[in-house]
Scaffold this motif. Structure first.
Motif: not given
Length: 181
Positions: A129-135, A149-150, A161-162
């Motif tokens: 549903p999301f990948r590394v780097g997605d917000y 977060g990202r 998340l950052t």
């Protein structure tokens, strides 16, 4: 000095330990019949389920699940019958089985959150549903803002998340994977 009465008491004591070949043969025959009967019943059930699958009475996934469940049930019943024919008490078997199930239930309950997060991580990695780097933003409820977060990493237990907040420091959040499902 041993009297005749004492010798007869000793012989009665050891007669329970005596080996009767006819009784042993009966036990072996019973075990063989149980194994053959279980094998034949398992083949028959699998054949009937295959016929139901070919005639499209049941979905393929249900057929496979029913095969496995029936095979497991037949094997368990056969094992119980063999143990009973070997002289194992049903009370002992029941006590052992319920004790094992109680310990397994407690262990499963204790590890539930870890298992849930691990399973959700597998879902995250397969459904993506999301990948590394997605917000992303995880909503608490319909109106309240949640965590956002990202995505910097997806682990087996949590996702990192950052937050890009205004200011010099970014917040790093470790969100349990079960919150995404």
């Amino acid at each position: 000095m041993t009297t005749a009465l004492q010798r007869s008491d000793l012989s009665e004591l050891f007669t329970h330990w005596a080996f009767d070949p006819y009784q042993a043969l009966q036990i072996v025959i019973a075990v063989v019949l149980i194994v053959i009967g279980a094998w034949a019943l398992r083949k028959l059930v699998r054949w009937l389920l295959t016929i139901l699958g070919h005639r499209k009475f049941l979905p393929t996934q249900l057929i496979e699940a029913a095969r496995r469940a029936a095979s497991t049930l037949i094997i368990l019943v056969a094992i119980l019958l063999v143990l009973k024919s070997l002289g194992v008490s049903a009370k002992v078997l029941w006590s052992a089985m319920t004790g094992f199930l109680a310990v397994a239930a407690v262990a499963f309950f204790a590890a539930w959150s870890v298992l849930s997060n691990t399973f959700c991580a597998l879902l995250l990695l397969t459904t993506r549903p999301f990948r590394v780097g997605d917000y992303i933003e995880v909503l608490e409820s319909g109106e309240k803002p949640g965590l956002r977060g990202r995505v910097t990493a997806i682990h087996l237990i949590y996702t990192t998340l950052t937050e890009n907040e205004p200011g010099p420091a970014n917040s790093v959040l470790q969100v349990p994977n079960s919150l995404f499902f």
